[in-house]
Design a protein around this motif. Structure first.
Motif, mmCIF file in Angstrom:
data_model
loop_
_atom_site.group_PDB
_atom_site.id
_atom_site.type_symbol
_atom_site.label_atom_id
_atom_site.label_comp_id
_atom_site.label_asym_id
_atom_site.label_seq_id
_atom_site.Cartn_x
_atom_site.Cartn_y
_atom_site.Cartn_z
ATOM 1 N N THR A 1 27.466 38.094 -0.427
ATOM 2 C CA THR A 1 26.521 38.873 -1.211
ATOM 3 C C THR A 1 25.896 37.993 -2.284
ATOM 4 O OG1 THR A 1 28.221 39.599 -2.787
ATOM 5 C CG2 THR A 1 27.809 41.025 -0.868
ATOM 6 N N ALA A 2 24.745 38.431 -2.798
ATOM 7 C CA ALA A 2 24.066 37.760 -3.909
ATOM 8 C C ALA A 2 23.382 38.846 -4.728
ATOM 9 C CB ALA A 2 23.053 36.739 -3.397
ATOM 10 N N ILE A 3 24.154 39.457 -5.630
ATOM 11 C CA ILE A 3 23.669 40.597 -6.410
ATOM 12 C C ILE A 3 23.190 40.093 -7.761
ATOM 13 C CG2 ILE A 3 24.178 42.928 -7.199
ATOM 14 C CD1 ILE A 3 24.540 42.486 -4.174
ATOM 15 N N ASP A 4 21.891 39.984 -7.912
ATOM 16 C CA ASP A 4 21.295 39.396 -9.110
ATOM 17 C C ASP A 4 21.565 40.276 -10.334
ATOM 18 O OD1 ASP A 4 19.780 37.876 -10.876
ATOM 19 O OD2 ASP A 4 18.167 37.567 -9.430
ATOM 20 N N GLY A 5 22.048 39.632 -11.405
ATOM 21 C CA GLY A 5 22.298 40.322 -12.662
ATOM 22 C C GLY A 5 23.646 40.977 -12.778
ATOM 23 N N LYS A 6 24.446 40.920 -11.733
ATOM 24 C CA LYS A 6 25.774 41.538 -11.750
ATOM 25 C C LYS A 6 26.846 40.468 -11.889
ATOM 26 C CE LYS A 6 24.176 45.710 -11.053
ATOM 27 N NZ LYS A 6 24.225 46.730 -12.120
ATOM 28 N N GLY A 7 27.780 40.664 -12.841
ATOM 29 C CA GLY A 7 28.813 39.667 -13.089
ATOM 30 C C GLY A 7 30.225 40.166 -12.886
ATOM 31 N N SER A 8 30.394 41.400 -12.382
ATOM 32 C CA SER A 8 31.739 41.932 -12.165
ATOM 33 C C SER A 8 32.488 41.106 -11.133
ATOM 34 C CB SER A 8 31.661 43.381 -11.677
ATOM 35 O OG SER A 8 32.913 43.828 -11.203
ATOM 36 N N LEU A 9 33.780 40.876 -11.392
ATOM 37 C CA LEU A 9 34.601 40.092 -10.471
ATOM 38 C C LEU A 9 35.573 40.960 -9.684
ATOM 39 C CD1 LEU A 9 35.361 36.967 -12.701
ATOM 40 C CD2 LEU A 9 33.535 37.296 -11.024
ATOM 41 N N GLU A 10 35.381 42.263 -9.720
ATOM 42 C CA GLU A 10 36.210 43.164 -8.919
ATOM 43 C C GLU A 10 35.697 43.217 -7.484
ATOM 44 O OE1 GLU A 10 39.002 44.771 -9.897
ATOM 45 O OE2 GLU A 10 38.808 43.671 -11.785
ATOM 46 N N ALA A 11 36.612 43.173 -6.522
ATOM 47 C CA ALA A 11 36.213 43.251 -5.113
ATOM 48 C C ALA A 11 35.598 44.617 -4.812
ATOM 49 C CB ALA A 11 37.412 42.997 -4.212
ATOM 50 N N ASP A 12 34.506 44.607 -4.079
ATOM 51 C CA ASP A 12 33.794 45.818 -3.684
ATOM 52 C C ASP A 12 34.115 46.084 -2.213
ATOM 53 O OD1 ASP A 12 31.836 47.588 -2.639
ATOM 54 O OD2 ASP A 12 30.386 46.997 -4.173
ATOM 55 N N ILE B 1 24.737 35.890 -10.729
ATOM 56 C CA ILE B 1 24.440 36.434 -9.402
ATOM 57 C C ILE B 1 25.783 36.590 -8.700
ATOM 58 C CG2 ILE B 1 23.346 36.054 -7.173
ATOM 59 C CD1 ILE B 1 21.080 34.662 -8.537
ATOM 60 N N ARG B 2 26.177 37.832 -8.505
ATOM 61 C CA ARG B 2 27.513 38.131 -7.999
ATOM 62 C C ARG B 2 27.646 37.782 -6.520
ATOM 63 N NH1 ARG B 2 30.712 42.146 -5.701
ATOM 64 N NH2 ARG B 2 32.646 42.637 -6.835
ATOM 65 N N GLY B 3 28.708 37.080 -6.185
ATOM 66 C CA GLY B 3 28.960 36.730 -4.795
ATOM 67 C C GLY B 3 30.345 37.173 -4.358
ATOM 68 N N GLN B 4 30.453 37.616 -3.137
ATOM 69 C CA GLN B 4 31.743 38.063 -2.596
ATOM 70 C C GLN B 4 31.942 37.500 -1.202
ATOM 71 O OE1 GLN B 4 32.662 42.172 -3.201
ATOM 72 N NE2 GLN B 4 34.122 42.306 -1.517
ATOM 73 N N HIS B 5 33.173 37.064 -0.921
ATOM 74 C CA HIS B 5 33.556 36.589 0.403
ATOM 75 C C HIS B 5 34.817 37.310 0.856
ATOM 76 C CE1 HIS B 5 31.228 32.769 -0.637
ATOM 77 N NE2 HIS B 5 30.696 33.165 0.502
#
Length: 317
Positions: free
Chosen positions: A228-239, A187-191
């Motif tokens: 963010t909490a994007i289920d199923g996404k594992g990319s570590l690039e900043a959006d 679950i992808r998270g971004q801060h």
């Protein structure tokens, strides 16, 4: 198992480092192997104590309470990156507070005047708030002082770790490949990290299962904005689009953030499964493999409690 035998911990996020510290301080010879030192996902965490959206509830309650007591003690000792912080969690609907929140110091319903526009309910409490880069440095120092060693390399299998009396799997998402766990997902998270315009209290919104989170976590000179909490996404690039949305949501709640300088973007992939896995299996050669992964977004919250259970399992081998 005797304390003089070699234990290999694979993984150096908050779960791996905390587990290694607990094992080393109990007298075991501990060696940590990880492809990232420390783990990127743990570095990206907010991070406030709170057992959100993680199972099994009875074990999570036990693990999180153990961690809470440790974090309170660490805050009292002025441990780098650890402090008790007051703030508000609010909702745009009339939500009841979770059971764990009602037992925290200073818990009370928020006054309507304390709530930002658009919020209908909320509650104030005091909880541990962790500055993760600083705290992970502290854990690494504490591990070295306990005689533990570290090695940075990627394993293709646990057998590649070399001989050990026991191994501990703290690989997070890496467990999906190393032991084939099809139930594990990211679950992808971004801060967004900004310069602090003078905030001292945290603020978070109960957003339920929404992929768009809202949290404001002040850490001295900086503030962590999420998320963010994007289920199923594992990319570590900043959006950049996601970052713009994060800043906009947080600024709507706290206008002082409008002109705050953006210092950094942190992205992680929360290792999530239906239930946290803390149990023992065996390698093909018979070596015990103690699992400690699948904490989702509650890795910090469960870290000390799960590490203590792992130590008990290793001692009982």
């Amino acid at each position: 198992m005797s304390g003089s035998e070699r234990v290999v911990v694979v993984g150096a996020g908050v779960s791996g480092l905390t587990t290694a510290v607990v094992l080393a301080e109990s007298g075991m010879r501990v060696h940590v192997i990880a492809d990232e030192l420390p783990g990127v996902t743990s570095l990206a965490a907010g991070a406030m104590w709170g057992p959100y959206l993680v199972e099994p509830k009875d074990k999570v309650d036990q693990w999180s309470r153990h961690s809470l007591e440790v974090f309170r003690s660490l805050a009292g000792e002025s441990t780098p990156g650890v402090r008790l912080t007051s703030g508000i969690e609010a909702s745009r609907t009339a939500e009841s507070p979770p059971d764990w929140a009602t037992t925290l110091p200073g818990f009370r319903p928020a006054d309507p005047a304390e709530l930002p526009a658009g919020f209908s309910s909320g509650y104030r409490f005091t909880a541990p708030l962790i500055d993760m880069p600083m705290y992970l440095d502290y854990l690494q120092r504490r591990l070295r002082e306990a005689g533990g060693t570290t090695e940075q390399r990627r394993l293709s299998s646990f057998a590649d770790a070399g001989p050990a009396s026991a191994m501990v799997n703290c690989t997070g998402l890496g467990a999906g490949a190393l032991i084939f766990d099809p139930g594990l997902r990211p679950i992808r998270g971004q801060h967004v990290i900004v310069a602090n315009p003078g905030l001292t209290d945290f603020f978070s919104e109960d957003t339920g299962l929404s992929p768009d989170l809202l949290c404001i976590y002040p850490h001295g000179d900086t503030v962590v904005l999420g998320g963010t909490a994007i289920d199923g996404k594992g990319s570590l690039e900043a959006d950049e689009k996601a970052a713009t949305g994060i800043v906009a949501r947080c600024t709507e709640v706290e206008p002082r953030l409008a002109d705050a300088e953006i210092l950094d973007h942190r992205v992680g992939a929360r290792p999530t499964r239906d239930a946290v896995r803390v149990e023992v299996s065996r390698q093909p050669d018979g070596t015990p493999l103690v699992h400690n992964y699948g904490h989702g977004g509650a890795g910090v919250t469960l870290s000390w409690g799960c590490a203590f259970e792992v130590q008990q399992l290793v001692v009982g081998l």
